[in-house]
Design an enzyme around this catalytic site. Structure first.
Site, PDB file in Angstrom:
ATOM      1  N   LYS A   1      -2.505  -2.059  -3.146  1.00 15.56           N
ATOM      2  CA  LYS A   1      -3.546  -1.183  -2.580  1.00 15.56           C
ATOM      3  C   LYS A   1      -3.112   0.268  -2.764  1.00 15.56           C
ATOM      4  O   LYS A   1      -2.508   0.864  -1.878  1.00 15.56           O
ATOM      5  CB  LYS A   1      -3.792  -1.493  -1.104  1.00 15.56           C
ATOM      6  CG  LYS A   1      -4.887  -0.638  -0.471  1.00 15.56           C
ATOM      7  CD  LYS A   1      -5.217  -1.076   0.944  1.00 15.56           C
ATOM      8  CE  LYS A   1      -6.284  -0.160   1.550  1.00 15.56           C
ATOM      9  NZ  LYS A   1      -6.725  -0.615   2.890  1.00 15.56           N
TER      10      LYS A   1
ATOM     11  N   GLU B   1       0.819  -1.217   0.000  1.00 17.35           N
ATOM     12  CA  GLU B   1       0.000   0.000   0.000  1.00 17.35           C
ATOM     13  C   GLU B   1       0.856   1.272   0.000  1.00 17.35           C
ATOM     14  O   GLU B   1       1.195   1.810   1.053  1.00 17.35           O
ATOM     15  CB  GLU B   1      -0.931   0.020   1.218  1.00 17.35           C
ATOM     16  CG  GLU B   1      -1.835   1.242   1.270  1.00 17.35           C
ATOM     17  CD  GLU B   1      -2.801   1.237   2.450  1.00 17.35           C
ATOM     18  OE1 GLU B   1      -3.550   2.225   2.583  1.00 17.35           O
ATOM     19  OE2 GLU B   1      -2.809   0.268   3.226  1.00 17.35           O
TER      20      GLU B   1
END
Length: 346
Positions: A226, A181
């Site tokens: 992500k 992420e």
């Protein structure tokens, strides 16, 4: 090879068509702020009750949620009836995951007041082994990148990308799928954070991240990305249309993300509930994407449920209904089938 195949199988399940990931990994400080907003005291029991309410929303969990990112406290907790929360989730068909970073801290150097690097690598191998025993089959590590006139710096992008890659390699070693992420923040105060500037920084960051993942020997088939959507900052006077957000986001991802990656699960990053849903649906409507594209939302899935619940046992059904609605809307968005009138029909 067997391990890579197992990781790939889990990663594919995490981004199954029409399903997304619930981010329920709020730190104790973050969930306290959310509980404060509804006048509920944050205690171990109240946090458990809230999360149990979500995990027992069977319609949402079975049909629209592929997995849940948990906090260290939550993965160890038991529901009121003595069942572990991990088993509650698994019974609903959701894969348990775990947040393993220890937060973003000031990056030492000339930009220490603005830039951050995520910590948590020390002892991570041992923690991952324990989390695997507790039932976690994927993990999450969040890096944050801030935009200003002169930032981000190369030092910040490089440091965070390197940490993400080291984390991802350790996860795969432990039989755990890493969610990678790298978040370019949209909630800063910089007026020059246009969608075009966001595109530049997001593309740069993702290129560096994938180079570091390659250098660390991470199997792309066994990970999930992500990222942020390519979107103007909240303080920018010139806000882009949803169609522009979708177009530039897809363009950025196609130029940076290898097709070997099974799926992309977007963070909401400060967007409103419906904005995050609409943008996701428009991205999928573009089509011809080499990866599954879905959601990994926290607040954008939970805000309505939290308000409806209000900390009261008699409101559990209302909270679950609100959660199920948002999960269903985002499920449709992950298929490119969301429409505004479906919100009003609820």
């Amino acid at each position: 090879m067997f391990m890579t195949e197992e990781l790939a199988k889990i990663a594919q399940a995490m981004v199954a068509p029409g399903k997304g990931i619930l981010a329920a990994d709020e730190s104790s400080g973050t969930i306290k702020k959310r509980f404060d907003s509804i006048g509920v005291t944050s205690t171990e029991d109240s946090r458990r009750d809230y999360r149990e309410m979500l995990f027992r929303a069977d319609d949402a969990m079975q049909n629209y949620v592929s997995g849940v990112i948990l906090y260290d406290e939550t993965i160890r907790q038991k529901a009121k009836d003595g069942t572990t929360l991990v088993d509650v989730m698994k019974a609903a068909g959701s894969i348990p995951g775990i947040k393993v970073d220890t937060g973003a801290k000031a990056l030492a150097g000339r930009n220490a007041s603005i830039e951050a690097v995520t910590e948590g690598l020390d002892g991570l191998r041992e923690r991952l082994a324990e989390y695997h025993q507790l039932g976690a089959r994927f993990a999450k590590w969040r890096a944050v990148i801030t935009i200003t006139d002169s930032l981000p710096s190369w030092n910040c992008v490089k440091a965070n990308a390197h940490a993400l890659a080291r984390y991802a390699a350790l996860c795969q070693e432990a039989g755990i799928v890493p969610i990678v992420e790298p978040e370019v923040l949209m909630d800063g105060a910089h007026a020059g954070h246009t969608i075009e500037r966001c595109y530049e920084v997001t593309e740069w960051t993702q290129r560096v991240v994938f180079q570091e993942l390659y250098d660390a020997g991470v199997a792309l088939e066994g990970m999930v990305l992500k990222p942020n959507m390519v979107i103007a900052g909240q303080k920018c006077a010139k806000q882009a249309s949803p169609e522009q957000v979708a177009e530039l986001t897809v363009k950025c991802l196609k130029s940076t993300v290898p097709s070997a990656v099974p799926g992309i699960a977007f963070l909401s990053g400060g967007q409103s509930d419906e904005q995050a849903t609409q943008n996701l649906s428009l991205i999928n409507e573009i089509g011809d994407l080499p990866w599954k594209v879905t959601f990994s939302y926290g607040r954008a899935l939970q805000a309505a449920a939290l308000k409806a619940w209000g900390g009261k046992a008699e409101n559990v059904a209302a909270g679950q209904s609100a959660f199920t609605h948002r999960a269903k809307m985002n499920s449709l968005a992950a298929l490119g089938q969301w429409k505004q009138n479906l919100e009003k029909a609820a």
